[in-house]
Write an enzyme that holds these catalytic residues in place. Structure first.
Site, PDB file in Angstrom:
ATOM      1  N   SER A   1     -19.861   9.306 -40.525  1.00  0.00           N
ATOM      2  CA  SER A   1     -20.761   8.680 -41.499  1.00  0.00           C
ATOM      3  C   SER A   1     -21.847   7.873 -40.791  1.00  0.00           C
ATOM      4  O   SER A   1     -22.660   8.462 -40.074  1.00  0.00           O
ATOM      5  CB  SER A   1     -19.927   7.840 -42.473  1.00  0.00           C
ATOM      6  OG  SER A   1     -20.689   7.506 -43.594  1.00  0.00           O
TER       7      SER A   1
ATOM      8  N   ASP B   1     -16.993  14.875 -51.113  1.00  0.00           N
ATOM      9  CA  ASP B   1     -17.404  13.566 -50.593  1.00  0.00           C
ATOM     10  C   ASP B   1     -18.362  12.917 -51.602  1.00  0.00           C
ATOM     11  O   ASP B   1     -19.408  13.494 -51.914  1.00  0.00           O
ATOM     12  CB  ASP B   1     -18.113  13.802 -49.240  1.00  0.00           C
ATOM     13  CG  ASP B   1     -18.465  12.533 -48.508  1.00  0.00           C
ATOM     14  OD1 ASP B   1     -18.798  11.539 -49.163  1.00  0.00           O
ATOM     15  OD2 ASP B   1     -18.423  12.560 -47.263  1.00  0.00           O
TER      16      ASP B   1
ATOM     17  N   HIS C   1     -14.521  11.702 -48.177  1.00  0.00           N
ATOM     18  CA  HIS C   1     -15.168  10.978 -47.064  1.00  0.00           C
ATOM     19  C   HIS C   1     -14.142  10.229 -46.192  1.00  0.00           C
ATOM     20  O   HIS C   1     -14.531   9.527 -45.270  1.00  0.00           O
ATOM     21  CB  HIS C   1     -16.166   9.981 -47.661  1.00  0.00           C
ATOM     22  CG  HIS C   1     -17.230   9.501 -46.721  1.00  0.00           C
ATOM     23  ND1 HIS C   1     -18.158  10.333 -46.131  1.00  0.00           N
ATOM     24  CD2 HIS C   1     -17.536   8.256 -46.250  1.00  0.00           C
ATOM     25  CE1 HIS C   1     -18.972   9.636 -45.363  1.00  0.00           C
ATOM     26  NE2 HIS C   1     -18.611   8.371 -45.398  1.00  0.00           N
TER      27      HIS C   1
END
Ligand SMILES: N[C@@H](CCC(=O)N[C@@H](CSC=O)C(=O)NCC(=O)O)C(=O)O
EC number: 3.1.2.12
Length: 286
Positions: free
Chosen positions: A150, A229, A263
């Site tokens: 991320s 996600d 995620h």
């Protein structure tokens, strides 16, 4: 540079350690994790892979949740994981939101007050930490690998592409591919750490822009992205990275859309073995 051992735990034959030190780049005490594979000979040295974590993380999330240690020992890779920002600097507003200030260094060198004295994660990862690893650990001299998740995926791709002489292999889990257009960059970190000089300052840290302009040796970047996600279309935008790579034959982005994954570190743990193999393959190549 003096480093102090905070903890040491045996794991899959090797040692999972955490160190702390006084950072001259960040002007505060910093911690980093370091996994050392089981030493099979006194003289054995290892390739080193940097892992950059995402928003809200410290040096602990990755070492506790990803399960990477088994594969790092198998692939003979030392893995280093810095914290995600300076800590304890008491800058007004640095603890008010999960995506700004502490835990959200964004791997840039802030140019704006009051952030510029401490928020220098780009220089920390590209200068101070590599020097410290070279001086203190059995590192195979040569280049490092870099990967992350991320915010850390954005850090890995941008830092890896800008520093081909330092980082030979790159991969990412759910990276923020175009932070200049992601709420996390555009409305928060880039805006306040870097100011409004979008053309010159933001582009230096934007993975999509860096893929487009990259002119170094050919790179192959492995990217895994979960289809479930919550941040996918609003914050991460992997298609921008893929499109940029299509326009630049020097950068090959292997984007794997992983059906049903979100995620979280459950997603990372599922594909971590592939990433360590990707790095070992490139770092071991002549
Ligand atoms: N709103 C959430 C957001 C925090 C979050 O999802 N953090 C991710 C990285 S997101 C991009 O950089 C993360 O890795 N979290 C740590 C973990 O152990 O899962 C919140 O609740 O704060």
């Amino acid at each position: 540079m003096t480093i102090e051992l905070v903890s040491k735990t045996r794991c899959f034959g090797g040692l999972q350690k955490v160190y702390k030190h006084e950072s001259s780049e960040l002007n505060c005490t910093m911690k980093f994790s370091l996994y050392e594979p089981e030493q099979r000979a006194d003289t054995e040295r290892f390739h080193v892979l940097f892992y950059l974590s995402g928003l809200t993380c410290t040096e602990e999330n990755f070492i506790q949740k990803s399960g990477f240690q088994k594969y790092a020992n198998e692939q003979r890779l030392m893995v280093v994981g810095p914290d995600t920002s300076p800590r304890g600097c008491n800058i007004p507003g640095d603890r008010d939101a999960y995506d700004f200030g502490e835990g959200a260094g964004f791997y840039v060198d802030a140019t704006k007050e009051p952030w510029s004295k401490h928020y220098r994660m780009y220089s920390y990862v590209t200068k101070e930490l590599p020097t410290l690893i070279r001086q203190n650990f059995p590192f195979i001299s040569g280049k490092f690998g870099i990967f992350g998740h991320s915010m850390g995926g954005h850090g890995a791709i941008s830092i890896g592409l800008r520093n081909p002489n330092l980082f030979k292999s790159i991969s990412a889990f759910a990276p923020i591919c175009n932070p200049s257009n992601s709420p996390w960059g555009r409305d928060k970190t880039f805006k306040f750490y870097l100011g409004e000089d979008i053309q010159d300052e933001w582009g230096k840290y934007d993975s999509k822009e860096l893929v487009l302009s990259y002119a170094g040796p050919p790179r192959k970047i492995l990217v895994d992205q979960g289809t479930e996600d919550d941040f996918l279309s609003s914050h991460l935008m992997p298609e921008t990275l893929k499109d940029a790579a299509t326009a630049n034959s020097n950068v090959d982005v292997e984007l794997r859309m992983q059906e049903g994954y979100n995620h979280s570190y459950f997603f990372i743990a599922t594909f971590i073995e592939d990433h360590l193999k990707h790095h070992a393959h490139i770092l071991n190549a002549a």
